[in-house]
Design an enzyme around this catalytic site. Structure first.
Site: not given
Ligand code: SF4
Length: 347
Positions: A38, A81-82, A121, A139
């Site tokens: 997640e 992945l940032g 979330y 989301d």
């Protein structure tokens, strides 16, 4: 029109059972796996996440292994992945689990939210999928599905819109099977009710969808507000010394916190050359480097135009900079912009 909840849930669940993607974390009920997936999937596509997820788990198979890791090693695996603050927060949160929760990931959304980086979330996703808590996840995929199901055209940035999505997702939640229901809603948004060209003709819940019933254009829901990007100029310098390249170690003014980078600076009031001199001293003369091109890169709300220079001779040592071997670049967390520059202009 009032939503017929039970048939909606049934259609959604049956579709999900037959059609969901076989993702590695779906085969697991381990909260560490779900948590990691997640966190990685925030702001990132699933196809980009999968190789990172599997590699990360090979190196760090448990909360304890992350808690005991060096931040540099985690950043290296996250490289590309940032949104690096996610892995730093994950590191901190794994240490919280070890120190404050006796090494066990909390089971309720309320407790999960005490961990750094876990908001509504992620807490709802872990608690419902792993522990069956009756919490609805909201989301981007779920928001899109709900906006279309109810043909909701409110301003996306208001509190009442947020409350609308939370209320509707709660009302639609299958209380007997919240984990699968949440995953099914997210999967429907990812695979069928896509941002562009949704597959309405084969959608399992099309008979409940107001956008479809009233023949509206699905792509108009939810309403989008254009984000303002700031254009900034940035300057990066490639300096070689035999088999080594000059890099700046992570520092408080790094472009991405905790990451290594090429010698770089934003536009200053001084000229570009004067700024290099300020960094490397008077012997760094303008004649020793030439501009070799430019490259565009986006970070959150910034569009960075990077002017790339190359020096024709090694520069004197400066505080915070080291010459690093070419063939060992994979061993350090180098930011994506610098990696992009090296790939484009050197490799
Ligand atoms: Fe989305 Fe179309 Fe299904 Fe409505 S019918 S929920 S717009 S895919």
């Amino acid at each position: 029109m009032k939503m017929q909840k039970a048939p909606f849930q049934k259609n959604l669940f049956e579709w999900y059972q037959k059609n969901h993607r076989k993702l590695p974390f779906r085969e697991s009920a381990d909260p560490y796996h779900i948590w990691l997936s997640e966190i990685m999937a925030q702001q990132t596509t699933m196809s980009a996440v999968l190789p990172y997820y599997e590699r990360f788990l090979r190196w760090f198979p448990s909360v304890q292994s992350v808690a005991e890791a060096d931040e540099d090693d985690l950043l290296k695996l996250w490289q590309g992945l940032g949104y690096y603050s996610r892995v730093r927060a994950f590191h901190h949160a794994c240490r919280q689990v070890m120190n404050e929760f006796d090494g066990k990931i909390p089971k309720t959304s309320g407790e999960l939210k005490k961990l750094k980086g876990i908001g509504d979330y992620t807490a709802a996703a872990i608690a419902s999928i792993c522990f069956g808590e009756k919490m609805a996840v909201v989301d981007g995929n779920v928001r899109r599905v709900i906006a279309r199901l109810y043909a909701f055209d409110g301003n996306p940035n208001t509190k009442s819109t947020k409350e609308f999505f939370e209320l509707k997702s709660r009302q639609l939640l299958n209380q007997k099977n919240p984990g699968d229901h949440n995953q099914a809603m997210m999967e429907l948004g990812a695979m069928v009710c896509r941002p562009k060209k949704p597959l309405c003709a084969t959608c399992p819940v099309h008979s409940f969808c107001e956008v479809r019933i009233h023949d509206k254009v699905p792509e108009n829901f939810p309403v989008k507000i254009k984000q303002d990007f700031i254009d900034v100029n940035y300057h990066s310098l490639i300096v070689r010394n035999g088999e080594k390249i000059l890099l700046k170690k992570p520092s408080p003014d790094s472009l991405i916190k905790g990451m290594w980078e090429l010698p770089s600076h934003y536009d200053e009031r001084k000229s570009v050359d004067a700024t290099w001199k300020k960094i490397f001293g008077a012997t760094c003369d303008a004649g020793s480097h030439k501009k070799i091109g430019k490259i565009r890169h986006s970070i959150t709300n910034k569009k960075i135009i990077t002017h790339v220079y190359e020096s024709n001779k090694p520069l004197p040592k400066a505080k915070g900079f080291v010459y690093h071997s070419w063939d060992r670049l994979d061993e350090i967390p180098l930011n994506t912009l610098s990696r992009k520059i090296l790939t484009r202009f050197i490799y």
